[in-house]
Scaffold this motif. Structure first.
Motif, PDB file in Angstrom:
ATOM      1  N   MET A   1       0.841  -1.193   0.000  1.00 37.78           N
ATOM      2  CA  MET A   1       0.000   0.000   0.000  1.00 37.78           C
ATOM      3  C   MET A   1       0.879   1.246   0.000  1.00 37.78           C
ATOM      4  O   MET A   1       1.862   1.314   0.736  1.00 37.78           O
ATOM      5  CB  MET A   1      -0.923  -0.005   1.228  1.00 37.78           C
ATOM      6  N   LYS A   2       0.514   2.212  -0.800  1.00 38.55           N
ATOM      7  CA  LYS A   2       1.272   3.454  -0.878  1.00 38.55           C
ATOM      8  C   LYS A   2       0.837   4.399   0.239  1.00 38.55           C
ATOM      9  O   LYS A   2      -0.311   4.376   0.666  1.00 38.55           O
ATOM     10  CB  LYS A   2       1.055   4.122  -2.238  1.00 38.55           C
ATOM     11  N   PHE A   3       1.776   5.220   0.723  1.00 41.50           N
ATOM     12  CA  PHE A   3       1.502   6.153   1.804  1.00 41.50           C
ATOM     13  C   PHE A   3       1.739   7.583   1.329  1.00 41.50           C
ATOM     14  O   PHE A   3       2.539   7.834   0.431  1.00 41.50           O
ATOM     15  CB  PHE A   3       2.386   5.825   3.010  1.00 41.50           C
ATOM     16  N   GLY A 306      10.713   6.549   4.587  1.00 40.16           N
ATOM     17  CA  GLY A 306      10.137   5.972   5.794  1.00 40.16           C
ATOM     18  C   GLY A 306       9.960   4.469   5.676  1.00 40.16           C
ATOM     19  O   GLY A 306       9.969   3.889   4.589  1.00 40.16           O
ATOM     20  N   VAL A 307       9.803   3.827   6.831  1.00 35.70           N
ATOM     21  CA  VAL A 307       9.769   2.368   6.899  1.00 35.70           C
ATOM     22  C   VAL A 307       8.595   1.786   6.120  1.00 35.70           C
ATOM     23  O   VAL A 307       8.739   0.803   5.384  1.00 35.70           O
ATOM     24  CB  VAL A 307       9.710   1.896   8.366  1.00 35.70           C
ATOM     25  N   GLU A 308       7.402   2.370   6.255  1.00 39.21           N
ATOM     26  CA  GLU A 308       6.217   1.814   5.598  1.00 39.21           C
ATOM     27  C   GLU A 308       6.365   1.848   4.086  1.00 39.21           C
ATOM     28  O   GLU A 308       6.061   0.873   3.388  1.00 39.21           O
ATOM     29  CB  GLU A 308       4.963   2.585   6.025  1.00 39.21           C
ATOM     30  N   GLU A 309       6.837   2.997   3.553  1.00 36.79           N
ATOM     31  CA  GLU A 309       7.011   3.107   2.112  1.00 36.79           C
ATOM     32  C   GLU A 309       8.139   2.204   1.628  1.00 36.79           C
ATOM     33  O   GLU A 309       8.059   1.611   0.541  1.00 36.79           O
ATOM     34  CB  GLU A 309       7.296   4.559   1.732  1.00 36.79           C
ATOM     35  N   ASP A 310       9.205   2.068   2.422  1.00 40.69           N
ATOM     36  CA  ASP A 310      10.306   1.167   2.060  1.00 40.69           C
ATOM     37  C   ASP A 310       9.834  -0.285   2.006  1.00 40.69           C
ATOM     38  O   ASP A 310      10.216  -1.039   1.107  1.00 40.69           O
ATOM     39  CB  ASP A 310      11.456   1.292   3.065  1.00 40.69           C
ATOM     40  N   GLU A 311       8.998  -0.658   2.945  1.00 45.88           N
ATOM     41  CA  GLU A 311       8.457  -2.022   2.943  1.00 45.88           C
ATOM     42  C   GLU A 311       7.627  -2.267   1.682  1.00 45.88           C
ATOM     43  O   GLU A 311       7.712  -3.328   1.045  1.00 45.88           O
ATOM     44  CB  GLU A 311       7.597  -2.252   4.187  1.00 45.88           C
TER      45      GLU A 311
END
Length: 339
Positions: A1-3, A306-311
């Motif tokens: 999912m994109k943030f 950021g971590v979420e976007e990197d994941e």
């Protein structure tokens, strides 16, 4: 999912859109985690109308202004209502500039992308008919790009190889994993880049028929609206090229083969003079793979999202690195056997 890590102030953006488009007052604007090349927002106005805004980082190498102008021309001049074209601003522009972003506004289509519905096979014939109809549009536009078979992603990939080898990513899990993957696949990446250079030289000496193409008609960019009507969105890659540029998207989805024989049979019934070149399809499959490696690799190794976007980026990179040579060859063999 994109943030949403765009850094844009939505209150300021709301006022900017109101000032530049005759749509009335905006009651709500909400981030929509879709699309990979920008940031999307759902908009509702005091007139109870709905719109879709897209923000993309301005890019001097991408002539989005001419691309979207051409999309509007085709949509209205040729009455192709399956094309979702941008709404013109009060200054009759397809794009307006907001800080370092390009903003485009679209009518809201009540529907769901075919990727989200997972209804791939049942729509193949309708997609094939629509693409054939679009490829039959005869336009003259000197502003749109024309295919030269260049690999525009080589420079960025070589940069990423250099970054992976020289920078210390020990404190960041996804950057560390990405750097390790690039280093492990370095030899194969460089061999593939050399192959692309050789193919470009060979193709430049041949004459391939070029027509108008979408450039990225994957299932995420096809919406299924009311009465099962299909709409094609995200036209930033529109260009003159061999039709294989679009057709290659219907060989597989998420690594699973599609019924390409059904798809191409329908396409050829509606565009019978088309000649399919397996070697061109192979070129586009490889170039698409390298594009994804360059884009997601850059987000992981160079940008700080950021971590979420990197994941998210790490997950999206997986199908393309290591480069899936065997599956690409299987797809090409299937095409060759069919034609």
């Amino acid at each position: 999912m994109k943030f949403d890590n765009s850094g844009m102030n939505l209150k300021v953006l709301t006022q900017f859109i109101e000032d530049n488009y005759r749509i009335g007052s905006i009651c709500s604007i909400n981030f929509n985690p879709k699309g990979e090349d920008g940031y999307c927002y759902s908009i509702k106005t005091n007139r109870n109308n709905h719109y879709y805004a897209k923000a993309q980082k301005s890019n001097e190498h991408l002539d989005l202004f001419n691309s979207l102008r051409a999309v509007s021309d085709i949509r209205y001049k040729y009455k192709k209502d399956y094309i979702v074209a941008p709404i013109q601003s009060s200054q009759q522009k397809s794009i307006v500039t907001f800080d370092n972003m390009w903003i485009s506004l679209y009518p809201f289509i009540q529907g769901t992308s075919l990727y989200e519905t997972s209804e791939f096979t049942s729509h193949l014939e309708q997609i094939a008919k629509t693409l054939a109809d679009f490829h039959n549009v005869s336009i003259h536009n000197d502003q749109l790009p024309k295919e030269t078979f260049q690999n525009l992603f080589e420079k960025k990939i070589l940069l990423l190889l250099n970054v992976a080898e020289k920078q210390d990513f020990s404190l960041n899990l996804y950057k560390r994993k990405t750097a390790s993957l690039f280093i492990n696949e370095r030899k194969d990446i460089k061999v593939t880049l050399e192959k692309m250079r050789t193919v470009q030289k060979q193709f430049s000496q041949r004459q391939f028929k070029q027509t108008i193409t979408h450039g990225d008609p994957n299932f995420s960019n096809i919406l299924c609206g009311s009465n099962e009507k299909l709409y094609f969105i995200d036209w930033g890659e529109i260009a003159f090229a061999p039709v294989e540029r679009d057709l290659m998207f219907f060989l597989e989805v998420d690594g699973n083969p599609l019924d390409f024989e059904q798809f191409i049979s329908t396409y050829l019934k509606n565009r019978p003079d088309t000649i399919i070149h397996p070697e061109i399809v192979e070129f586009y499959l490889y170039r698409w793979c390298l594009q994804e490696i360059a884009d997601y690799g850059y987000r992981l190794l160079v940008e700080n999202n950021g971590v979420e976007e990197d994941e998210h980026s790490w997950k999206e990179l997986q199908p393309y690195l290591p480069i899936p040579h065997l599956s690409i060859q299987d797809r090409i063999n299937n095409i060759a056997n069919f034609i």
